[in-house]
Design a protein around this motif. Structure first.
Motif, PDB file in Angstrom:
ATOM      1  N   ALA A   1       0.852  -1.186   0.000  1.00 30.11           N
ATOM      2  CA  ALA A   1       0.000   0.000   0.000  1.00 30.11           C
ATOM      3  C   ALA A   1       0.888   1.235   0.000  1.00 30.11           C
ATOM      4  O   ALA A   1       2.029   1.201   0.462  1.00 30.11           O
ATOM      5  N   CYS A   2       0.346   2.322  -0.510  1.00 28.71           N
ATOM      6  CA  CYS A   2       1.064   3.597  -0.499  1.00 28.71           C
ATOM      7  C   CYS A   2       0.424   4.498   0.547  1.00 28.71           C
ATOM      8  O   CYS A   2      -0.806   4.652   0.581  1.00 28.71           O
ATOM      9  N   ILE A   3       1.245   5.085   1.419  1.00 31.96           N
ATOM     10  CA  ILE A   3       0.716   5.995   2.431  1.00 31.96           C
ATOM     11  C   ILE A   3       1.278   7.394   2.223  1.00 31.96           C
ATOM     12  O   ILE A   3       2.438   7.568   1.853  1.00 31.96           O
ATOM     13  N   VAL A   4       0.424   8.392   2.467  1.00 31.69           N
ATOM     14  CA  VAL A   4       0.815   9.806   2.441  1.00 31.69           C
ATOM     15  C   VAL A   4       0.086  10.491   3.592  1.00 31.69           C
ATOM     16  O   VAL A   4      -0.841   9.934   4.179  1.00 31.69           O
ATOM     17  N   ALA A   5       0.507  11.711   3.910  1.00 33.92           N
ATOM     18  CA  ALA A   5      -0.169  12.475   4.956  1.00 33.92           C
ATOM     19  C   ALA A   5      -1.618  12.730   4.552  1.00 33.92           C
ATOM     20  O   ALA A   5      -1.931  12.912   3.372  1.00 33.92           O
ATOM     21  N   ARG A   6      -2.515  12.733   5.532  1.00 35.76           N
ATOM     22  CA  ARG A   6      -3.941  12.936   5.225  1.00 35.76           C
ATOM     23  C   ARG A   6      -4.204  14.286   4.553  1.00 35.76           C
ATOM     24  O   ARG A   6      -5.113  14.422   3.747  1.00 35.76           O
ATOM     25  N   ASN A   7      -3.395  15.257   4.892  1.00 38.82           N
ATOM     26  CA  ASN A   7      -3.574  16.596   4.313  1.00 38.82           C
ATOM     27  C   ASN A   7      -2.534  16.888   3.227  1.00 38.82           C
ATOM     28  O   ASN A   7      -2.141  18.042   3.028  1.00 38.82           O
ATOM     29  N   HIS A   8      -2.082  15.854   2.530  1.00 39.96           N
ATOM     30  CA  HIS A   8      -1.053  16.046   1.501  1.00 39.96           C
ATOM     31  C   HIS A   8      -1.548  17.060   0.465  1.00 39.96           C
ATOM     32  O   HIS A   8      -2.666  16.946  -0.046  1.00 39.96           O
TER      33      HIS A   8
ATOM     34  N   GLY B   1       5.304   5.892  10.176  1.00 41.71           N
ATOM     35  CA  GLY B   1       3.981   6.514  10.179  1.00 41.71           C
ATOM     36  C   GLY B   1       4.028   7.977  10.552  1.00 41.71           C
ATOM     37  O   GLY B   1       3.437   8.834   9.884  1.00 41.71           O
ATOM     38  N   ARG B   2       4.753   8.311  11.593  1.00 41.02           N
ATOM     39  CA  ARG B   2       4.844   9.703  12.044  1.00 41.02           C
ATOM     40  C   ARG B   2       5.646  10.550  11.065  1.00 41.02           C
ATOM     41  O   ARG B   2       5.346  11.728  10.857  1.00 41.02           O
ATOM     42  N   VAL B   3       6.695   9.948  10.476  1.00 43.15           N
ATOM     43  CA  VAL B   3       7.495  10.692   9.487  1.00 43.15           C
ATOM     44  C   VAL B   3       6.628  11.114   8.317  1.00 43.15           C
ATOM     45  O   VAL B   3       6.659  12.279   7.879  1.00 43.15           O
ATOM     46  N   VAL B   4       5.843  10.181   7.786  1.00 40.55           N
ATOM     47  CA  VAL B   4       4.991  10.488   6.626  1.00 40.55           C
ATOM     48  C   VAL B   4       3.868  11.445   7.020  1.00 40.55           C
ATOM     49  O   VAL B   4       3.531  12.376   6.280  1.00 40.55           O
ATOM     50  N   ALA B   5       3.275  11.233   8.193  1.00 45.40           N
ATOM     51  CA  ALA B   5       2.148  12.069   8.624  1.00 45.40           C
ATOM     52  C   ALA B   5       2.538  13.534   8.774  1.00 45.40           C
ATOM     53  O   ALA B   5       1.706  14.433   8.603  1.00 45.40           O
ATOM     54  N   ASN B   6       3.805  13.795   9.080  1.00 43.38           N
ATOM     55  CA  ASN B   6       4.251  15.170   9.321  1.00 43.38           C
ATOM     56  C   ASN B   6       5.119  15.710   8.192  1.00 43.38           C
ATOM     57  O   ASN B   6       5.973  16.573   8.406  1.00 43.38           O
ATOM     58  N   SER B   7       4.890  15.233   6.979  1.00 44.99           N
ATOM     59  CA  SER B   7       5.673  15.692   5.830  1.00 44.99           C
ATOM     60  C   SER B   7       4.866  15.462   4.558  1.00 44.99           C
ATOM     61  O   SER B   7       3.711  15.030   4.605  1.00 44.99           O
ATOM     62  N   THR B   8       5.486  15.782   3.433  1.00 55.07           N
ATOM     63  CA  THR B   8       4.862  15.476   2.138  1.00 55.07           C
ATOM     64  C   THR B   8       5.515  14.250   1.504  1.00 55.07           C
ATOM     65  O   THR B   8       5.345  14.005   0.312  1.00 55.07           O
ATOM     66  N   LEU B   9       6.224  13.481   2.309  1.00 54.44           N
ATOM     67  CA  LEU B   9       6.889  12.292   1.809  1.00 54.44           C
ATOM     68  C   LEU B   9       5.893  11.172   1.536  1.00 54.44           C
ATOM     69  O   LEU B   9       4.792  11.136   2.097  1.00 54.44           O
ATOM     70  N   VAL B  10       6.321  10.264   0.683  1.00 51.34           N
ATOM     71  CA  VAL B  10       5.502   9.127   0.272  1.00 51.34           C
ATOM     72  C   VAL B  10       6.231   7.855   0.696  1.00 51.34           C
ATOM     73  O   VAL B  10       7.459   7.795   0.671  1.00 51.34           O
ATOM     74  N   ALA B  11       5.483   6.817   1.068  1.00 44.99           N
ATOM     75  CA  ALA B  11       6.097   5.529   1.412  1.00 44.99           C
ATOM     76  C   ALA B  11       5.215   4.389   0.928  1.00 44.99           C
ATOM     77  O   ALA B  11       3.988   4.460   1.024  1.00 44.99           O
ATOM     78  N   ILE B  12       5.849   3.371   0.398  1.00 46.36           N
ATOM     79  CA  ILE B  12       5.152   2.146   0.011  1.00 46.36           C
ATOM     80  C   ILE B  12       5.469   1.103   1.073  1.00 46.36           C
ATOM     81  O   ILE B  12       6.634   0.822   1.352  1.00 46.36           O
ATOM     82  N   VAL B  13       4.421   0.546   1.676  1.00 45.76           N
ATOM     83  CA  VAL B  13       4.580  -0.337   2.830  1.00 45.76           C
ATOM     84  C   VAL B  13       3.706  -1.575   2.655  1.00 45.76           C
ATOM     85  O   VAL B  13       2.789  -1.595   1.839  1.00 45.76           O
ATOM     86  N   PRO B  14       3.957  -2.626   3.440  1.00 45.37           N
ATOM     87  CA  PRO B  14       3.051  -3.777   3.435  1.00 45.37           C
ATOM     88  C   PRO B  14       1.629  -3.345   3.792  1.00 45.37           C
ATOM     89  O   PRO B  14       1.418  -2.434   4.603  1.00 45.37           O
TER      90      PRO B  14
ATOM     91  N   GLU C   1      -3.701   4.987  13.026  1.00 48.35           N
ATOM     92  CA  GLU C   1      -3.037   5.523  14.219  1.00 48.35           C
ATOM     93  C   GLU C   1      -2.120   6.709  13.983  1.00 48.35           C
ATOM     94  O   GLU C   1      -1.806   7.426  14.931  1.00 48.35           O
ATOM     95  N   SER C   2      -1.691   6.956  12.758  1.00 49.68           N
ATOM     96  CA  SER C   2      -0.581   7.893  12.574  1.00 49.68           C
ATOM     97  C   SER C   2      -0.882   9.105  11.691  1.00 49.68           C
ATOM     98  O   SER C   2       0.041   9.766  11.242  1.00 49.68           O
ATOM     99  N   GLY C   3      -2.119   9.374  11.408  1.00 51.88           N
ATOM    100  CA  GLY C   3      -2.430  10.565  10.622  1.00 51.88           C
ATOM    101  C   GLY C   3      -2.050  10.462   9.161  1.00 51.88           C
ATOM    102  O   GLY C   3      -1.691  11.468   8.534  1.00 51.88           O
ATOM    103  N   VAL C   4      -2.085   9.256   8.610  1.00 51.36           N
ATOM    104  CA  VAL C   4      -1.806   9.073   7.189  1.00 51.36           C
ATOM    105  C   VAL C   4      -3.024   8.444   6.522  1.00 51.36           C
ATOM    106  O   VAL C   4      -3.951   7.981   7.189  1.00 51.36           O
ATOM    107  N   LYS C   5      -3.005   8.422   5.202  1.00 52.57           N
ATOM    108  CA  LYS C   5      -4.066   7.762   4.448  1.00 52.57           C
ATOM    109  C   LYS C   5      -3.439   6.858   3.402  1.00 52.57           C
ATOM    110  O   LYS C   5      -2.293   7.057   2.990  1.00 52.57           O
TER     111      LYS C   5
END
Length: 315
Positions: free
Chosen positions: A169-176, A230-243, A253-257
């Motif tokens: 899955a790809c996660i980004v900040a909820r307010n990206h 989770g916290r790194v992505v939630a507080n930035s505009t960074l993108v991460a691909i995770v399981p 839990e971490s403010g991402v979507k």
């Protein structure tokens, strides 16, 4: 005579107790002549008469007296070794198990597993280690009882059992500011990513698949674990691909979507591994069964619905 066997030791003790060849033969269930033959072999082996005839029966020599406690201890140990292992009762056992697993397993499966262990086996403790290049050796030596995850290091010669299928899955900040619910192919290559530096796990296949299609990501951060992701992505505009299951936890839990990707990655199998030395160990069998049961009931908040689609969708 160069060697003694179990029969010699039992007859030696029977002679010491009965002080009579006839009574010793009856106690052992052998003929008197057989006992006499064994006594002759014992005398030859030790270079001592061991038992001599007196008015009070056959009495042991000083050499025999010294041997008696040693022979009895040897017989006791042999008898114990022949007893079948008692039934494993987790509620009554005090024992420590070591499990090697990935960060993802520690965040998704481990909490549920520990809850079950503490319910069923209050005196059993779990020592968690990282799944690494050392895990194969640790399973062989007994330093680890079990390994879990996706790995390319554990090959033939080990037992393995599939626990579940996993995807990405790809996660980004909820307010990206640029990514809503779906990422385009251009955004995949232009947005800055977090790279998790794990070489022997399923995460390492992401870039391999992208490179085969001529796609590259821009990395702004390299991290050795998923733990703070989770916290790194939630507080930035960074993108991460995770399981996928980890992405669901971060989203809760971490403010991402979780956003849809223009690239579909195939699913992979998460397994548990163990060595043949411990395949029949009752404790290991119990632990494997509990891991399998826990993994089978692990929730999946986002389904893997498109693993059979082409690798790249049109942007």
């Amino acid at each position: 005579m160069s060697e003694l066997d179990l029969r010699h030791l039992r007859i030696f003790v029977a002679l010491y107790v009965s002080k009579n060849v006839t009574r010793a033969s009856e106690a052992i269930g052998l003929s008197q002549s057989s006992v006499s033959v064994v006594l002759a072999q014992l005398r030859e082996h030790y270079g001592d008469p061991l038992f001599v005839r007196t008015s009070g029966g056959m009495q042991p020599t000083p050499r025999a007296e010294l041997l008696v406690p040693l022979v009895r201890q040897a017989l006791q140990l042999l008898d114990q070794s022949l007893v079948r292992a008692p039934e494993f009762n987790p509620a009554e056992i005090t024992r420590s198990f070591r499990i090697c697993m990935t960060d993802v397993g520690q965040m998704t499966l481990l909490p549920r597993l520990l809850s079950k262990v503490h319910q069923l086996a209050p005196n059993i403790s779990i020592d968690v280690g990282n799944l690494s290049h050392e895990t194969t050796r640790q399973l062989e030596t007994g330093e680890a009882d079990l390994a879990m995850g996706f790995t390319v290091d554990i090959k033939a010669g080990f037992y393995q059992q599939k626990l579940f299928d996993e995807g990405f899955a790809c996660i980004v900040a909820r307010n990206h500011p640029r990514i809503a619910d779906r990422m385009t192919l251009a955004q995949l290559q232009q947005e800055k990513h977090v790279k998790i530096m794990l070489s022997a796990t399923a995460h390492s296949i992401i870039d391999v698949l992208l490179e085969r299609k001529g796609l590259q990501r821009v990395f702004a951060v390299n991290t050795p674990t998923f733990l703070s992701l989770g916290r790194v992505v939630a507080n930035s505009t960074l993108v991460a691909i995770v399981p996928l299951r980890l992405g669901a936890i971060f989203a809760a839990e971490s403010g991402v979507k979780i956003v849809s990707l223009p690239v579909t990655f195939p699913s992979y199998s998460v397994k548990q591994y163990w060595h043949d030395r411990y395949h029949r160990d009752p404790g290991n069998v119990w632990l494997r069964s509990l891991v399998y049961e826990t993994a089978s009931n692990l929730p999946l908040a986002t389904s893997i619905s498109d693993v059979d689609k082409p690798l790249i969708e049109k942007s």
